[in-house]
Design a protein around this motif. Structure first.
Motif, PDB file in Angstrom:
ATOM      1  N   UNK A  61       7.353 -12.832  -3.244  1.00 23.07           N
ATOM      2  CA  UNK A  61       7.706 -12.220  -3.510  1.00 23.07           C
ATOM      3  C   UNK A  61       7.511 -10.940  -4.566  1.00 23.07           C
ATOM      4  N   UNK A  62       6.125 -11.894  -5.073  1.00 25.43           N
ATOM      5  CA  UNK A  62       5.459 -10.700  -6.092  1.00 25.43           C
ATOM      6  C   UNK A  62       4.462  -9.284  -5.536  1.00 25.43           C
ATOM      7  N   UNK A  63       3.957 -10.216  -4.717  1.00 22.15           N
ATOM      8  CA  UNK A  63       3.421  -9.098  -3.370  1.00 22.15           C
ATOM      9  C   UNK A  63       4.187  -7.817  -3.200  1.00 22.15           C
ATOM     10  N   UNK A  64       5.731  -8.334  -3.350  1.00 23.42           N
ATOM     11  CA  UNK A  64       6.526  -6.495  -2.604  1.00 23.42           C
ATOM     12  C   UNK A  64       7.137  -5.957  -4.051  1.00 23.42           C
ATOM     13  N   UNK A  65       7.320  -6.925  -5.316  1.00 19.85           N
ATOM     14  CA  UNK A  65       7.969  -6.552  -5.999  1.00 19.85           C
ATOM     15  C   UNK A  65       7.494  -5.552  -7.219  1.00 19.85           C
ATOM     16  N   UNK A  66       8.133  -4.957  -7.632  1.00 19.22           N
ATOM     17  CA  UNK A  66       7.400  -3.714  -8.334  1.00 19.22           C
ATOM     18  C   UNK A  66       6.132  -4.100  -9.015  1.00 19.22           C
ATOM     19  N   UNK A  67       6.406  -4.925 -10.489  1.00 17.80           N
ATOM     20  CA  UNK A  67       5.087  -5.009 -10.499  1.00 17.80           C
ATOM     21  C   UNK A  67       3.982  -5.473 -10.018  1.00 17.80           C
ATOM     22  N   UNK A  68       3.993  -6.060  -8.856  1.00 14.80           N
ATOM     23  CA  UNK A  68       2.677  -6.535  -7.563  1.00 14.80           C
ATOM     24  C   UNK A  68       2.519  -5.044  -7.005  1.00 14.80           C
ATOM     25  N   UNK A  83       2.837  -1.924  -8.019  1.00 15.30           N
ATOM     26  CA  UNK A  83       2.326  -1.243  -8.793  1.00 15.30           C
ATOM     27  C   UNK A  83       0.594  -1.545  -9.776  1.00 15.30           C
ATOM     28  N   UNK A  84       0.212  -3.625  -9.036  1.00 24.51           N
ATOM     29  CA  UNK A  84      -1.134  -3.991  -9.252  1.00 24.51           C
ATOM     30  C   UNK A  84      -2.117  -2.996  -8.505  1.00 24.51           C
ATOM     31  N   UNK A  85      -1.501  -3.434  -7.259  1.00 26.37           N
ATOM     32  CA  UNK A  85      -2.173  -3.120  -6.510  1.00 26.37           C
ATOM     33  C   UNK A  85      -2.764  -1.179  -6.174  1.00 26.37           C
ATOM     34  N   UNK A  86      -1.784  -0.595  -6.491  1.00 25.84           N
ATOM     35  CA  UNK A  86      -1.713   0.145  -6.032  1.00 25.84           C
ATOM     36  C   UNK A  86      -2.768   0.704  -7.262  1.00 25.84           C
ATOM     37  N   UNK A  87      -2.782   0.202  -8.853  1.00 21.95           N
ATOM     38  CA  UNK A  87      -3.659   0.865  -9.857  1.00 21.95           C
ATOM     39  C   UNK A  87      -4.867   0.335  -9.155  1.00 21.95           C
ATOM     40  N   UNK A  88      -5.813  -0.647  -8.677  1.00 23.38           N
ATOM     41  CA  UNK A  88      -6.417  -1.411  -8.275  1.00 23.38           C
ATOM     42  C   UNK A  88      -7.189  -0.006  -6.929  1.00 23.38           C
ATOM     43  N   UNK A  89      -6.352  -0.207  -5.890  1.00 21.65           N
ATOM     44  CA  UNK A  89      -7.200   1.373  -4.785  1.00 21.65           C
ATOM     45  C   UNK A  89      -7.339   2.106  -5.811  1.00 21.65           C
ATOM     46  N   UNK A  90      -6.400   2.615  -6.632  1.00 18.94           N
ATOM     47  CA  UNK A  90      -6.661   4.296  -7.115  1.00 18.94           C
ATOM     48  C   UNK A  90      -8.034   4.024  -8.295  1.00 18.94           C
TER      49      UNK A  90
END
Length: 260
Positions: free
Chosen positions: A232-239, A241-248
């Motif tokens: 649930x949290x992985x597909x949330x907006x915050x999740x 954003x967090x994953x995108x920020x990490x990889x970027x």
């Protein structure tokens, strides 16, 4: 008023009890004020709640004058008073936001309940603690669920029964506090920086997860629940954003917001 609630620009609620002339002891009025402030903070979109007190001592626990007045009340009236204290502990323990407690000087009786109800607790090296109720012919009943959960049954069997005064080192060893610092302002800044660095919804969800897991057996239902939790949290907006920020290799949006 002896209780104040201040919201900072970084969305941190500072709850302060200022009754130094009474060693920050609480009576029915203080308990009512604390409940109202915490309930209000619980309803806000904030990042953390800090509990602190003004003066030499964190809190002497229940006000002796108030306790003396209650002694003349009948059983029903005493139950009503105790239920208010129980409500205070409950609204603090069930605060959806991360909570930080800063302890200086003496913390006696019911004050240990406030400490145990908070997620993180820091005390000065000279802080002293005591579950003093049995010295007065009483028991730490209302605070017991939270204190025993924090320090464990074995330690409770000693300190509930002996009413010994114990040091910050002992409080740290038994799990009542998490750290010892002679600069509480620095510790406050450190822990708030850690909390504000993390995803706001993730922090709240992690706090809720602790209660769900700690109080349930590890069975198929719990395993399935935790799997759904992370999905649930992985597909949330915050999740996302967090994953995108990490990889970027950039700071997530909530860190930038916290600095403004």
């Amino acid at each position: 008023m002896s209780v104040t609630l201040t919201i900072t620009k970084t969305q941190v609620a500072i709850l302060e009890l200022s009754r130094p002339e009474k060693h920050n002891a609480f009576d029915d009025i203080v308990i009512s004020e604390l409940i109202k402030c915490i309930e209000h903070a619980n309803s806000l979109d904030i990042r953390a709640l800090v509990l602190k007190t003004d003066g030499k001592h964190f809190s002497a626990g229940a006000d002796l004058g108030w306790m003396k007045s209650m002694a003349g009340n009948n059983f029903g009236e005493n139950v009503a008073d105790s239920e208010q204290l129980a409500k205070l502990m409950s609204v603090l323990a069930n605060c959806p936001h991360p909570t930080l407690c800063l302890v200086q000087g003496a913390a006696f009786g019911g004050a240990l309940g406030l400490i145990a109800c908070c997620d993180i607790a820091v005390a000065t090296n000279k802080a002293k603690f005591c579950l003093s109720e049995v010295k007065l012919g009483l028991i730490p009943a209302v605070i017991s669920p939270y204190v025993i959960k924090a320090i464990g049954e074995r330690q409770a069997r000693r300190y509930f029964l002996t009413a010994e005064v114990f040091t910050a080192d002992v409080a740290l060893d038994m799990g009542l506090i998490h750290d010892i610092s002679d600069d509480l302002a620095h510790s406050e800044a450190h822990f708030l920086a850690c909390l504000l660095n993390n995803g706001p919804q993730a922090v709240k969800s992690a706090k809720a997860l602790i209660d769900e897991v700690a109080n349930n057996a590890i069975d198929d239902a719990l395993i399935n629940h935790t799997a759904k939790r992370i999905a649930h949290i992985r597909v949330s907006d915050e999740g996302q954003e967090g994953l995108s920020a990490f990889f970027e290799k950039r700071a997530p949006a909530w860190q930038n917001a916290a600095k403004q």
